[in-house]
Write a protein that holds these residues in place. Structure first.
Motif, PDB file in Angstrom:
ATOM      1  N   ARG A   1      -3.609  -0.078 -53.743  1.00 36.30           N
ATOM      2  CA  ARG A   1      -2.878   0.829 -54.289  1.00 36.30           C
ATOM      3  C   ARG A   1      -2.448   2.170 -53.597  1.00 36.30           C
ATOM      4  O   ARG A   1      -1.619   2.466 -53.565  1.00 36.30           O
ATOM      5  CB  ARG A   1      -3.331   0.994 -55.752  1.00 36.30           C
ATOM      6  CG  ARG A   1      -2.194   1.988 -56.522  1.00 36.30           C
ATOM      7  CD  ARG A   1      -2.647   2.085 -57.872  1.00 36.30           C
ATOM      8  NE  ARG A   1      -2.167   3.333 -58.443  1.00 36.30           N
ATOM      9  CZ  ARG A   1      -1.695   3.538 -59.580  1.00 36.30           C
ATOM     10  NH1 ARG A   1      -1.994   2.576 -60.617  1.00 36.30           N
ATOM     11  NH2 ARG A   1      -1.227   4.840 -60.035  1.00 36.30           N
ATOM     12  N   GLU A   2      -3.699   2.608 -53.145  1.00 35.49           N
ATOM     13  CA  GLU A   2      -3.812   4.051 -52.418  1.00 35.49           C
ATOM     14  C   GLU A   2      -2.990   3.750 -51.355  1.00 35.49           C
ATOM     15  O   GLU A   2      -2.239   4.576 -50.693  1.00 35.49           O
ATOM     16  CB  GLU A   2      -5.142   4.447 -52.343  1.00 35.49           C
ATOM     17  CG  GLU A   2      -5.636   4.920 -53.764  1.00 35.49           C
ATOM     18  CD  GLU A   2      -6.991   5.341 -53.445  1.00 35.49           C
ATOM     19  OE1 GLU A   2      -7.674   5.929 -54.380  1.00 35.49           O
ATOM     20  OE2 GLU A   2      -7.852   5.167 -52.426  1.00 35.49           O
ATOM     21  N   PHE A   3      -3.173   2.555 -50.480  1.00 39.74           N
ATOM     22  CA  PHE A   3      -2.521   2.474 -49.199  1.00 39.74           C
ATOM     23  C   PHE A   3      -1.065   2.407 -49.374  1.00 39.74           C
ATOM     24  O   PHE A   3      -0.292   3.056 -48.564  1.00 39.74           O
ATOM     25  CB  PHE A   3      -3.096   1.048 -48.688  1.00 39.74           C
ATOM     26  CG  PHE A   3      -2.196   0.430 -47.393  1.00 39.74           C
ATOM     27  CD1 PHE A   3      -1.757   1.254 -46.454  1.00 39.74           C
ATOM     28  CD2 PHE A   3      -1.876  -0.840 -47.639  1.00 39.74           C
ATOM     29  CE1 PHE A   3      -0.967   0.557 -45.286  1.00 39.74           C
ATOM     30  CE2 PHE A   3      -1.064  -1.437 -46.712  1.00 39.74           C
ATOM     31  CZ  PHE A   3      -0.495  -0.748 -45.709  1.00 39.74           C
ATOM     32  N   ILE A   4      -0.500   1.478 -50.418  1.00 36.51           N
ATOM     33  CA  ILE A   4       0.858   1.265 -50.850  1.00 36.51           C
ATOM     34  C   ILE A   4       1.520   2.709 -51.027  1.00 36.51           C
ATOM     35  O   ILE A   4       2.530   3.147 -50.574  1.00 36.51           O
ATOM     36  CB  ILE A   4       1.076   0.318 -51.563  1.00 36.51           C
ATOM     37  CG1 ILE A   4       0.713  -0.990 -50.886  1.00 36.51           C
ATOM     38  CG2 ILE A   4       2.652   0.297 -51.872  1.00 36.51           C
ATOM     39  CD1 ILE A   4       0.818  -2.140 -52.058  1.00 36.51           C
ATOM     40  N   ALA A   5       0.796   3.478 -51.873  1.00 35.03           N
ATOM     41  CA  ALA A   5       1.499   4.606 -52.392  1.00 35.03           C
ATOM     42  C   ALA A   5       1.343   5.779 -51.190  1.00 35.03           C
ATOM     43  O   ALA A   5       2.619   6.413 -51.141  1.00 35.03           O
ATOM     44  CB  ALA A   5       0.255   5.428 -53.228  1.00 35.03           C
ATOM     45  N   ARG A   6       0.326   5.849 -50.266  1.00 33.03           N
ATOM     46  CA  ARG A   6       0.647   6.772 -49.029  1.00 33.03           C
ATOM     47  C   ARG A   6       1.600   6.407 -48.043  1.00 33.03           C
ATOM     48  O   ARG A   6       2.305   7.062 -47.671  1.00 33.03           O
ATOM     49  CB  ARG A   6      -0.946   6.639 -48.376  1.00 33.03           C
ATOM     50  CG  ARG A   6      -2.087   7.533 -49.144  1.00 33.03           C
ATOM     51  CD  ARG A   6      -3.085   7.879 -48.222  1.00 33.03           C
ATOM     52  NE  ARG A   6      -3.720   6.476 -47.804  1.00 33.03           N
ATOM     53  CZ  ARG A   6      -3.791   6.306 -46.457  1.00 33.03           C
ATOM     54  NH1 ARG A   6      -3.328   6.813 -45.388  1.00 33.03           N
ATOM     55  NH2 ARG A   6      -4.522   5.131 -46.196  1.00 33.03           N
TER      56      ARG A   6
END
Length: 622
Positions: free
Chosen positions: A343-348
């Motif tokens: 999730r953090e990867f896709i958000a960034r």
């Protein structure tokens, strides 16, 4: 799992199944007739499920002595037209690699599926190897499911693909698929596919002819060029959603992507390419479905396999689309992915603020770390204590004498308070590595420790080598009569397997004698003084000396006979902790400053009594 038999429940039934149970069901639905493998977490439950629930299905389902033998049995069946399954964990594929790679050249007539379970994390494996590379090396079609339902369906489909291409097919899973539990809709059965025929065909089956090998290599490549076409009818690859933000993913990581896209509010603008065919990657499918993508995120476990293959694919097609994955540091190379990381990867990568969904539950709830212990009553604990005492009696400090360990429960002796083994490398390596140290010039005694199943698996050639080259060493074979660490499977010493098959049990003692070791003795490690004496004598003798420390696994022994646990007399206990510090037994804890024995866990070995100078530990009176 439901109370229904997962292998016999009617088609259309919905059951909650573990991924490995689902694979077992899929193989049975496909008409598998020969199932072999070697125990290894996270793959073991496939064979265990068929052994437990499929006793009257007429399927041969047995553990083999190692993964190489298991695969060769399955291959021998498949070249005769039978459908066969070989199961193993990732390092097991290394053991089987020689015949697996050659198998692509010979091909098969009956469906042959190799279940290989990788272990990102790792949770229970010595390496985080990514066997998608092996699929490429071995030129094997490889498919990878994302859920228990897909695990069942893919297992079934893999046999169809294998027969149509006449190639073994690798069913590649990871721990989160093998051990995940989910609802599975069951399918129709096919009759077990048995022997059809086997004809002499040297160009196909004999690898001594180089011209034949060249021709078979061309044949393999020709078959590989058909994989996407053949697998296309089975719907292994699919596109979900639409938009110019594209995510390519597969395996367990697919589930994290779906969760992240929904929680970030990106569902309406994201196109997910979910790949079930991993090798060769479905180039036509990918190129057709990335049209209009402004950037491509690649989410995958372990190495950047898809990412690299995709980059080459785009380059050859003349497409210039930014790829975000592991190579640019967006995702870690090592360790297991989880919903938070993805999730953090896709958000960034998308610039989306993480306000679109519920806050994910972060892993890492504070759990006190503790080393995995040997079980209460484990005979290996006695053996390592005897070894330590034997070293001291011979004037050595434990730090003087290298103890080469091997793969199995006894590797847990690396932890305090035993602090015993110095190495644990690979199956059967203990004896060979100890031999290498002596050859290099180490002058003091060396000790190799190996379990009974591991000795059968890969230790025998090492012992032959040590005897043949006359290298001085002490070999401790820890014989608890079972493959304990992976769930209590049979060994070649058994005279009846889990399925009730009558066998000829192989005696380790007679085997060791036949190899020609200089000295061999059998001790019961529960007889600690005798074990200390024999180990101490053999430690300093010239030649290859073997001590077989033989006592049943404590957990297995408890199932077959009454155990009287020990208890602590709180009036006598001073809280000195000697019982815990000396044994590391997990059945003993401290409660209000006093030792306390968890009676349900105590296996009644009595080892702790030896270390209580206040006589506070006694058997529970009936």
């Amino acid at each position: 799992m439901s109370s229904l038999n997962p292998l016999k429940a009617l088609p259309g039934t919905k059951l909650a199944l573990m991924g490995n149970e689902a694979i077992a069901r899929g193989a049975v639905e496909a008409g598998v007739y020969v199932v072999t493998g070697y125990p290894g977490t996270p793959s073991s439950e496939v064979i265990m499920t068929i052994q437990r629930y499929g006793g009257d299905l007429g399927i041969y389902v047995e553990w083999a002595v190692n993964e190489r033998v298991a695969f060769e049995i399955a291959l021998g069946a498949a070249i005769s037209g039978a459908r066969a399954l070989a199961t193993m964990k990732a390092p097991g594929l290394n053991v089987a690699s020689d015949p697996v790679i050659s198998a692509a050249y010979s091909g098969v007539d009956g469906g042959l599926v190799i279940l290989v379970a990788d272990d990102p994390g790792p949770h229970t494996t010595q390496t985080e190897q990514d066997d998608r590379w092996f699929a490429k090396l071995a030129k094997l079609p490889t498919i990878s499911p994302s859920s228990p339902q897909e695990a069942k369906d893919y297992a079934r489909v893999a046999f169809e693909i294998s027969e149509e291409l006449m190639l073994p097919v690798m069913l590649l899973t990871t721990t989160r698929v093998n051990h995940a539990v989910g609802e599975v809709i069951l399918g129709e059965f096919k009759e077990p596919r048995r022997y059809k025929g086997f004809k002499r065909d040297p160009p196909r089956y004999v690898r001594a002819g180089m011209k034949w090998n060249l021709e078979r290599h061309k044949w393999v490549d020709q078959q590989l060029s058909r994989v996407e076409e053949v697998t296309g009818k089975h719907g292994l690859n699919r596109v979900e959603g639409s938009g110019d933000l594209c995510i390519v993913t597969g395996g367990a990581a697919y589930n994290y992507v779906v969760e992240a896209v929904e929680s970030l509010g990106l569902s309406g603008m994201t196109r997910i390419l979910k790949l079930g065919l991993i090798h060769p990657l479905p180039a036509r499918f990918i190129l057709e479905n990335i049209e209009g993508c402004r950037k491509i995120l690649v989410v995958e476990e372990l190495d950047p396999f898809i990412e690299e293959e995709l980059a080459k694919m785009l380059y050859r097609a003349g497409l210039h689309i930014e790829i975000l994955g592991k190579h640019a540091g967006w995702l870690p190379f090592e360790g297991e992915l989880n919903p938070v990381i993805v999730r953090e990867f896709i958000a960034r990568a998308t610039g989306v603020r993480e306000t679109g969904g519920a806050e994910p539950v972060k892993p890492g709830v504070e759990i006190p770390e503790r080393p995995p212990p040997l079980c209460p009553g484990c005979p290996h604990r006695f053996t390592f204590i005897a070894l330590r005492s034997a070293l001291l009696r011979n004037g050595f400090k434990p730090s003087d004498i290298p103890v080469f360990g091997d793969i199995g429960c006894y590797a847990l002796s690396v932890n305090p308070p035993l602090n015993s083994i110095w190495t644990e490398h690979s199956m059967g390596a203990s004896i060979s590595m100890a031999m290498g140290l002596k050859i290099a010039g180490f002058e003091k005694p060396v000790v190799a420790v190996i379990g009974d199943s591991t000795f059968f698996h890969a230790g025998i050639p090492s012992l032959i080598e040590a005897v043949h080259k006359r290298v001085d060493m002490l070999v401790l074979i820890l014989d608890n009569d079972i493959v304990a660490m992976t769930g209590h499977q049979s060994t070649p010493a058994w005279s009846r397997t889990e399925t009730g098959r009558e066998t000829r049990g192989i005696s380790i003692l007679e085997l060791v004698k036949a190899i020609g070791v200089d000295n061999v003795a059998v001790v019961d490690p529960y007889n600690l003084k005798e074990a200390e004496r024999i180990i101490g004598e053999y430690l300093v003798r010239k030649g290859v000396n073997v001590v077989i420390a033989k006592h049943p696994c404590a957990l297995e022994e408890r199932r077959t006979k009454h155990v009287e646990p020990y208890v602590v007399d709180a009036e006598k206990c001073t809280g000195c902790r000697a019982c815990i510090a000396s044994t590391g037994c997990p059945a003993i804890i401290m409660v209000e400053g006093k030792a306390y024995i968890i009676e349900e866990d105590c296996n009644g070995c009595g080892l702790c009594v030896r270390y209580c100078q206040y006589n506070a530990i006694v058997r529970r009176e009936r």
